[in-house]
Write a protein that holds these residues in place. Structure first.
Motif, mmCIF file in Angstrom:
data_model
loop_
_atom_site.group_PDB
_atom_site.id
_atom_site.type_symbol
_atom_site.label_atom_id
_atom_site.label_comp_id
_atom_site.label_asym_id
_atom_site.label_seq_id
_atom_site.Cartn_x
_atom_site.Cartn_y
_atom_site.Cartn_z
ATOM 1 N N GLY A 1 40.666 44.115 39.279
ATOM 2 C CA GLY A 1 41.778 45.034 40.050
ATOM 3 C C GLY A 1 42.181 45.829 39.088
ATOM 4 N N ALA A 2 43.038 47.025 39.617
ATOM 5 C CA ALA A 2 43.510 48.109 38.648
ATOM 6 C C ALA A 2 44.634 47.560 38.031
ATOM 7 N N GLY A 3 45.413 48.334 37.282
ATOM 8 C CA GLY A 3 46.652 48.239 36.746
ATOM 9 C C GLY A 3 46.373 48.074 35.137
ATOM 10 N N ASN A 4 45.556 48.873 34.616
ATOM 11 C CA ASN A 4 45.464 48.680 33.208
ATOM 12 C C ASN A 4 46.870 49.534 32.630
ATOM 13 N N PRO A 5 47.448 48.553 31.599
ATOM 14 C CA PRO A 5 48.716 49.417 31.160
ATOM 15 C C PRO A 5 48.446 50.647 30.019
ATOM 16 N N ARG A 6 47.116 50.691 29.683
ATOM 17 C CA ARG A 6 47.018 51.319 28.578
ATOM 18 C C ARG A 6 46.036 52.816 28.894
ATOM 19 N N TYR A 7 46.008 52.933 30.410
ATOM 20 C CA TYR A 7 45.468 53.997 30.937
ATOM 21 C C TYR A 7 46.274 54.704 32.086
ATOM 22 N N ASP A 8 46.201 55.926 32.419
ATOM 23 C CA ASP A 8 46.947 56.843 33.528
ATOM 24 C C ASP A 8 46.000 56.647 34.486
ATOM 25 N N ASN A 9 46.591 57.389 35.660
ATOM 26 C CA ASN A 9 45.806 57.244 37.203
ATOM 27 C C ASN A 9 44.550 58.163 37.138
ATOM 28 N N ASP A 10 44.539 59.067 35.995
ATOM 29 C CA ASP A 10 43.284 59.865 35.747
ATOM 30 C C ASP A 10 42.381 59.133 34.923
ATOM 31 N N GLY A 11 42.422 57.913 34.477
ATOM 32 C CA GLY A 11 41.807 57.426 33.551
ATOM 33 C C GLY A 11 41.752 57.671 31.970
ATOM 34 N N VAL B 1 37.981 41.795 35.330
ATOM 35 C CA VAL B 1 37.805 43.138 35.075
ATOM 36 C C VAL B 1 39.334 44.117 35.405
ATOM 37 N N VAL B 2 39.779 44.745 34.393
ATOM 38 C CA VAL B 2 40.846 45.594 34.834
ATOM 39 C C VAL B 2 40.212 47.232 34.439
ATOM 40 N N PRO B 3 39.757 47.949 35.114
ATOM 41 C CA PRO B 3 39.287 49.030 34.794
ATOM 42 C C PRO B 3 40.130 50.096 33.948
ATOM 43 N N GLN B 4 39.719 50.954 33.251
ATOM 44 C CA GLN B 4 40.418 51.992 32.474
ATOM 45 C C GLN B 4 41.126 53.080 33.369
ATOM 46 N N VAL B 5 41.890 52.510 34.049
ATOM 47 C CA VAL B 5 42.920 53.407 34.833
ATOM 48 C C VAL B 5 44.316 52.471 35.386
ATOM 49 N N GLY B 6 44.974 53.276 35.910
ATOM 50 C CA GLY B 6 46.691 52.860 36.001
ATOM 51 C C GLY B 6 46.542 52.170 37.585
ATOM 52 N N GLU B 7 47.153 52.790 38.301
ATOM 53 C CA GLU B 7 47.685 52.065 39.567
ATOM 54 C C GLU B 7 46.578 52.043 40.732
ATOM 55 N N THR B 8 45.687 52.925 40.701
ATOM 56 C CA THR B 8 44.532 52.501 41.692
ATOM 57 C C THR B 8 43.065 52.943 41.140
#
Length: 441
Positions: free
Chosen positions: A186-196, A249-256
């Protein structure tokens, strides 16, 4: 009359359980949820993608297997779906709705709870979930979503909490108190913004895990998870180039995954972020290593986010990405299992946005042709109490036909997305009943 109907339904439920050993059992159960995706959202996506309805994978048989096609109620504890009230007052549908927490609880436990609760009664009693039932049979369980890992719908698979907003607690339960859970994506990576894009500061806002848990996932104390944020790792697993026992897996992206990226409408997707369909395939490949079977919940969660935002372009795009995932899941089942041993359910937890063709009335969505936005208007920034679509195929799917709770002839006449639908609908708690019955030994 209604009371007699309820009594008869409970008799049917008992008969289902008694006859369980006589019916085909499902080795695998896959529940796919288009969060916020009502019947009108479904139509809008098909109009844009194909110029007409009837071309989605769930609109036609798969080999010798036919889809069960029904409506489904969504209300939470204390609510109701009343067809007469629904069609006599446009504003009625915009009240008495469920939230995603209560809806997920109903789907995963068969019990309606108060909005905001995750698999908990008002008295604080935790409810057993279908995933834990599955694990007790020796099967594995998994979660895939394109919104934060511990958001309401994915949390409903495994978590328990009196408040859906306690996301760090729910994340911790998924990550570190989840024996038998073999996939969490799922999403929610605290090190990346919504644009990856990488950011220096740790994001500790409401959608993200506690920093200590995030660090633990990256350590040797991570309960045996293979942890990754890389799209190429997801693709390697999806394409059978790599095998792992337990996938987080938490991809390199923020909220979605994609919905909250910059820009407008159908602009290119962020390339570094895996697609929902790719994550689904990686999950299936991982779970399929268990010879006894699995339960996998796949959520297109960002459909809901764009319904709240009243963003028709992104809402349609997210539904299209979800539909592509359904198509790939069907292909995976045909290639690696069969619908003789796999139950697939495609539905929504509720509708979001009160989407209709015009504002303030029940005008159907207007079709303007392939590649053109349909004529559609949101009437709310929140959920509604409309029926949602339910498509089911494979082992045990026919049991839905024994649980029909009512018929809404006006809905069948008004909605345009469910080809051949005659207005029959089931309750959302019936989804749990069918899933539970399908694996009962």
């Amino acid at each position: 009359m209604l009371a007699k109907a309820r009594v008869w339904k409970y008799v049917v439920l008992c008969l289902l359980l008694i006859s369980a050993t006589l019916s085909a059992k499902a080795k695998n159960v896959i529940l796919m949820i288009a969060d916020g995706g009502g019947i009108n959202e479904n139509a809008a996506a098909s109009y844009y993608e194909y110029g007409e309805i009837g071309h989605q994978v769930y609109d036609k048989p798969v080999g010798s297997h036919k889809w069960v096609r029904l409506g489904c109620t969504t209300y939470s504890a204390g609510g109701e779906y009343n067809p007469e009230k629904m069609w006599s007052d446009f504003n009625h549908q915009l009240h008495g709705y469920t939230d995603s927490a209560a809806a997920a609880s109903a789907l995963n436990t068969g019990t309606r709870v108060t909005n905001g609760r995750i698999n908990m009664t008002d008295d604080g009693i935790p409810l057993d979930t279908f995933a834990k039932d599955v694990v007790q049979t020796g099967r594995s369980a998994g979660i895939v979503t394109d919104v934060p890992m511990a958001h309401a719908t994915p949390s409903g698979v495994w978590g328990h909490n009196m408040d859906r907003n306690n996301i760090p607690e729910l994340f911790s339960e998924i990550a570190f108190n989840s024996p038998g859970l073999k996939v969490a994506i799922g999403a929610g990576n605290p090190r990346y913004d919504n644009d990856g894009k990488r950011q220096d500061e740790y994001n500790d806002s409401g959608y993200f895990p506690a920093k200590a848990d995030w660090q633990k996932l990256h350590s040797k104390r991570n309960d045996g998870w293979y942890f990754t944020s890389k799209r190429y790792d997801v693709l390697a697993i999806a394409n059978q180039e790599k095998k792992v026992d337990r996938l987080f897996v938490v991809p390199q992206v923020g909220e979605t995954f994609q919905a909250r990226r910059s820009g407008k409408g159908f602009e290119p997707l962020t390339d570094t972020v895996p697609r929902l369909s790719e994550c689904a395939r990686a999950a299936l490949e991982t779970l399929n290593q268990n010879d006894k079977g699995f339960y996998l919940m796949i959520e297109g969660g960002a459909i809901d986010w764009e319904g709240h935002a009243n963003n028709l372009e992104r809402n349609i795009q997210q539904y299209m990405l979800f539909n592509k995932t359904v198509k790939e899941v069907v292909a995976w089942v045909e290639a690696n299992s069969s619908f003789d041993e796999t139950l697939l359910i495609v539905t929504a937890d509720h509708e979001t946005g009160g989407l209709w063709g015009t504002k303030g009335n029940f005008e159907p969505i207007g079709n303007n042709g392939k590649g053109k936005l349909p004529t559609a208007n949101f009437n709310s920034g929140n959920h509604s109490n409309q029926l949602v679509p339910l498509f089911a195929i494979g082992a045990g799917s026919e049991k839905f036909l024994e649980l029909i709770d009512g018929k809404d002839l006006k809905a069948a006449e008004t909605y345009k997305a469910l080809v051949g639908w005659e207005g029959d609908y089931v309750e959302n708690v019936d989804i749990y009943t069918v899933m539970k019955n399908s694996i009962k030994e």
